[in-house]
Design a protein around this motif. Structure first.
Motif, PDB file in Angstrom:
ATOM      1  N   ALA A   1      -0.801  22.194 -20.907  1.00  0.00           N
ATOM      2  CA  ALA A   1      -0.379  21.373 -19.763  1.00  0.00           C
ATOM      3  C   ALA A   1      -1.285  20.153 -19.778  1.00  0.00           C
ATOM      4  CB  ALA A   1      -0.531  22.139 -18.460  1.00  0.00           C
ATOM      5  N   ARG A   2      -0.697  18.982 -19.835  1.00  0.00           N
ATOM      6  CA  ARG A   2      -1.468  17.746 -19.890  1.00  0.00           C
ATOM      7  C   ARG A   2      -0.942  16.799 -18.822  1.00  0.00           C
ATOM      8  NH1 ARG A   2      -4.259  20.509 -22.467  1.00  0.00           N
ATOM      9  NH2 ARG A   2      -4.979  20.284 -24.562  1.00  0.00           N
ATOM     10  N   SER A   3      -1.874  16.129 -18.147  1.00  0.00           N
ATOM     11  CA  SER A   3      -1.478  15.133 -17.158  1.00  0.00           C
ATOM     12  C   SER A   3      -2.546  14.061 -17.073  1.00  0.00           C
ATOM     13  CB  SER A   3      -1.262  15.782 -15.786  1.00  0.00           C
ATOM     14  OG  SER A   3      -2.461  16.332 -15.316  1.00  0.00           O
ATOM     15  N   GLY A   4      -2.160  12.926 -16.555  1.00  0.00           N
ATOM     16  CA  GLY A   4      -3.099  11.841 -16.334  1.00  0.00           C
ATOM     17  C   GLY A   4      -2.836  10.649 -17.212  1.00  0.00           C
ATOM     18  N   PHE A   5      -3.153   9.500 -16.647  1.00  0.00           N
ATOM     19  CA  PHE A   5      -2.961   8.231 -17.342  1.00  0.00           C
ATOM     20  C   PHE A   5      -4.323   7.687 -17.763  1.00  0.00           C
ATOM     21  CE2 PHE A   5      -2.275   3.546 -17.088  1.00  0.00           C
ATOM     22  CZ  PHE A   5      -1.441   3.442 -18.179  1.00  0.00           C
ATOM     23  N   ILE A   6      -5.202   7.520 -16.795  1.00  0.00           N
ATOM     24  CA  ILE A   6      -6.549   7.043 -17.093  1.00  0.00           C
ATOM     25  C   ILE A   6      -7.498   8.241 -17.134  1.00  0.00           C
ATOM     26  CG2 ILE A   6      -8.463   5.612 -16.270  1.00  0.00           C
ATOM     27  CD1 ILE A   6      -6.288   3.753 -15.064  1.00  0.00           C
TER      28      ILE A   6
ATOM     29  N   VAL B   1       0.843  -1.203   0.000  1.00  0.00           N
ATOM     30  CA  VAL B   1       0.000   0.000   0.000  1.00  0.00           C
ATOM     31  C   VAL B   1       0.875   1.249   0.000  1.00  0.00           C
ATOM     32  CG1 VAL B   1      -1.640   1.342   1.381  1.00  0.00           C
ATOM     33  CG2 VAL B   1      -1.989  -1.119   1.068  1.00  0.00           C
ATOM     34  N   VAL B   2       1.898   1.261   0.843  1.00  0.00           N
ATOM     35  CA  VAL B   2       2.818   2.408   0.904  1.00  0.00           C
ATOM     36  C   VAL B   2       3.502   2.614  -0.442  1.00  0.00           C
ATOM     37  CG1 VAL B   2       4.985   3.237   1.929  1.00  0.00           C
ATOM     38  CG2 VAL B   2       3.188   2.310   3.400  1.00  0.00           C
ATOM     39  N   ILE B   3       3.966   1.553  -1.061  1.00  0.00           N
ATOM     40  CA  ILE B   3       4.672   1.649  -2.343  1.00  0.00           C
ATOM     41  C   ILE B   3       3.741   2.152  -3.445  1.00  0.00           C
ATOM     42  CG2 ILE B   3       5.758   0.275  -4.169  1.00  0.00           C
ATOM     43  CD1 ILE B   3       7.097  -1.343  -1.864  1.00  0.00           C
ATOM     44  N   VAL B   4       2.522   1.636  -3.477  1.00  0.00           N
ATOM     45  CA  VAL B   4       1.581   2.088  -4.508  1.00  0.00           C
ATOM     46  C   VAL B   4       1.262   3.572  -4.323  1.00  0.00           C
ATOM     47  CG1 VAL B   4      -0.819   1.910  -5.301  1.00  0.00           C
ATOM     48  CG2 VAL B   4       0.565  -0.149  -5.030  1.00  0.00           C
ATOM     49  N   TRP B   5       0.987   3.986  -3.074  1.00  0.00           N
ATOM     50  CA  TRP B   5       0.557   5.358  -2.825  1.00  0.00           C
ATOM     51  C   TRP B   5       1.692   6.367  -2.923  1.00  0.00           C
ATOM     52  CZ3 TRP B   5      -4.024   7.316  -3.179  1.00  0.00           C
ATOM     53  CH2 TRP B   5      -4.249   8.617  -2.750  1.00  0.00           C
ATOM     54  N   TRP B   6       2.875   6.054  -2.356  1.00  0.00           N
ATOM     55  CA  TRP B   6       3.950   7.032  -2.285  1.00  0.00           C
ATOM     56  C   TRP B   6       5.094   6.811  -3.278  1.00  0.00           C
ATOM     57  CZ3 TRP B   6       1.610   6.074   2.618  1.00  0.00           C
ATOM     58  CH2 TRP B   6       1.000   7.209   3.159  1.00  0.00           C
ATOM     59  N   VAL B   7       4.978   5.754  -4.099  1.00  0.00           N
ATOM     60  CA  VAL B   7       6.023   5.519  -5.103  1.00  0.00           C
ATOM     61  C   VAL B   7       5.417   5.421  -6.510  1.00  0.00           C
ATOM     62  CG1 VAL B   7       7.890   3.995  -5.847  1.00  0.00           C
ATOM     63  CG2 VAL B   7       7.507   4.367  -3.397  1.00  0.00           C
ATOM     64  N   VAL B   8       4.504   4.485  -6.706  1.00  0.00           N
ATOM     65  CA  VAL B   8       3.942   4.257  -8.042  1.00  0.00           C
ATOM     66  C   VAL B   8       3.107   5.462  -8.499  1.00  0.00           C
ATOM     67  CG1 VAL B   8       2.397   2.801  -9.413  1.00  0.00           C
ATOM     68  CG2 VAL B   8       3.995   1.759  -7.790  1.00  0.00           C
ATOM     69  N   ARG B   9       2.243   5.975  -7.609  1.00  0.00           N
ATOM     70  CA  ARG B   9       1.394   7.114  -7.965  1.00  0.00           C
ATOM     71  C   ARG B   9       2.209   8.347  -8.366  1.00  0.00           C
ATOM     72  NH1 ARG B   9      -1.058  11.260  -5.177  1.00  0.00           N
ATOM     73  NH2 ARG B   9      -0.011  10.577  -3.284  1.00  0.00           N
ATOM     74  N   PRO B  10       3.226   8.774  -7.560  1.00  0.00           N
ATOM     75  CA  PRO B  10       4.030   9.926  -7.990  1.00  0.00           C
ATOM     76  C   PRO B  10       4.801   9.662  -9.293  1.00  0.00           C
ATOM     77  CG  PRO B  10       4.369   9.517  -5.663  1.00  0.00           C
ATOM     78  CD  PRO B  10       3.570   8.375  -6.194  1.00  0.00           C
ATOM     79  N   PHE B  11       5.259   8.419  -9.476  1.00  0.00           N
ATOM     80  CA  PHE B  11       5.987   8.098 -10.708  1.00  0.00           C
ATOM     81  C   PHE B  11       5.069   8.214 -11.922  1.00  0.00           C
ATOM     82  CE2 PHE B  11       7.171   5.006 -13.976  1.00  0.00           C
ATOM     83  CZ  PHE B  11       8.389   5.553 -14.361  1.00  0.00           C
ATOM     84  N   LEU B  12       3.851   7.668 -11.824  1.00  0.00           N
ATOM     85  CA  LEU B  12       2.916   7.767 -12.943  1.00  0.00           C
ATOM     86  C   LEU B  12       2.516   9.217 -13.206  1.00  0.00           C
ATOM     87  CD1 LEU B  12       0.599   4.659 -12.459  1.00  0.00           C
ATOM     88  CD2 LEU B  12       2.354   5.026 -14.197  1.00  0.00           C
ATOM     89  N   SER B  13       2.360   9.977 -12.139  1.00  0.00           N
ATOM     90  CA  SER B  13       2.051  11.400 -12.297  1.00  0.00           C
ATOM     91  C   SER B  13       3.183  12.115 -13.035  1.00  0.00           C
ATOM     92  CB  SER B  13       1.820  12.030 -10.932  1.00  0.00           C
ATOM     93  OG  SER B  13       1.624  13.405 -11.056  1.00  0.00           O
ATOM     94  N   TRP B  14       4.412  11.848 -12.631  1.00  0.00           N
ATOM     95  CA  TRP B  14       5.578  12.454 -13.289  1.00  0.00           C
ATOM     96  C   TRP B  14       5.652  12.021 -14.758  1.00  0.00           C
ATOM     97  CZ3 TRP B  14       9.846   9.992 -15.468  1.00  0.00           C
ATOM     98  CH2 TRP B  14      10.878  10.841 -15.872  1.00  0.00           C
ATOM     99  N   LEU B  15       5.438  10.748 -14.991  1.00  0.00           N
ATOM    100  CA  LEU B  15       5.570  10.191 -16.339  1.00  0.00           C
ATOM    101  C   LEU B  15       4.512  10.725 -17.300  1.00  0.00           C
ATOM    102  CD1 LEU B  15       7.222   8.082 -17.958  1.00  0.00           C
ATOM    103  CD2 LEU B  15       5.464   6.415 -17.348  1.00  0.00           C
ATOM    104  N   THR B  16       3.318  10.974 -16.795  1.00  0.00           N
ATOM    105  CA  THR B  16       2.211  11.342 -17.685  1.00  0.00           C
ATOM    106  C   THR B  16       1.928  12.847 -17.724  1.00  0.00           C
ATOM    107  OG1 THR B  16       0.575  10.971 -15.942  1.00  0.00           O
ATOM    108  CG2 THR B  16       1.094   9.104 -17.403  1.00  0.00           C
ATOM    109  N   THR B  17       2.762  13.663 -17.083  1.00  0.00           N
ATOM    110  CA  THR B  17       2.559  15.109 -17.091  1.00  0.00           C
ATOM    111  C   THR B  17       3.556  15.756 -18.040  1.00  0.00           C
ATOM    112  OG1 THR B  17       1.748  15.087 -14.833  1.00  0.00           O
ATOM    113  CG2 THR B  17       2.527  17.198 -15.677  1.00  0.00           C
TER     114      THR B  17
END
Length: 169
Positions: A91-96, A64-80
């Motif tokens: 300015a565009r962001s978001g995956f889904i 849960v910690v990894i998904v919330w504080w690692v995967v989520r920020p990484f996907l945000s960074w990757l898709t912005t």
């Protein structure tokens, strides 16, 4: 990272496109390493059934910690991404679920930058786009090579201003 060609209008071309500096991922990487180290350490406690229950609980919490504080920020960074074309700022962001903002260049009144001490070390800074809307300004934090980005955008704004002036004269 480049913006999709289907989002550009006829005759529109990209001046500069960027995303947040990779330094935005430093904290998630530290969280990942600390979480894994803690999970491995805490997973060694207990024997038998109790040990298995502790091990499962520890790894569920770690996931849960990894998904919330690692995967989520990484996907945000990757898709912005932030893109300036010869006509507008996007300015565009978001995956889904996607989110975007567009400001026509002729509504932008200024593009400034701010570089702090830590930003200077990493070669990034905050790009401040001022426009004539109710929001007034957009701050893009941790933009790599912010001075070069600001220079390119300012040159395009100047070119656009001269073009409008020449057309009106």
């Amino acid at each position: 990272m480049a913006i999709s060609q289907k989002l550009l209008n006829e005759g529109e071309h990209v001046i500069v496109t960027t995303r947040t500096h990779v330094k935005a991922l430093f904290l998630p990487i530290i969280v990942l390493l600390v979480t894994l180290a803690l999970a491995i350490y805490l997973g060694t406690f207990g024997d038998g059934t109790t040990g298995k229950v502790i091990d499962i609980a520890v790894w569920v919490i770690a996931a849960v910690v990894i998904v919330w504080w690692v995967v989520r920020p990484f996907l945000s960074w990757l898709t912005t991404s932030y893109t300036f074309t010869n006509r507008r700022f996007l300015a565009r962001s978001g995956f889904i679920a996607k989110e975007g903002r567009t400001i026509p260049l002729n509504r932008i009144s200024g593009v400034d930058f701010e570089i702090g001490v830590v930003d200077r070390i990493f070669g990034c800074g905050t790009l401040v786009v001022s426009d004539a809307s109710e929001q007034g300004r957009v701050e893009l934090h941790d933009i790599p090579r912010v001075e070069q980005v600001q220079l390119k955008v300012s040159d395009e704004l100047h070119r656009l201003s001269e073009q409008r002036h020449d057309d009106g004269a």
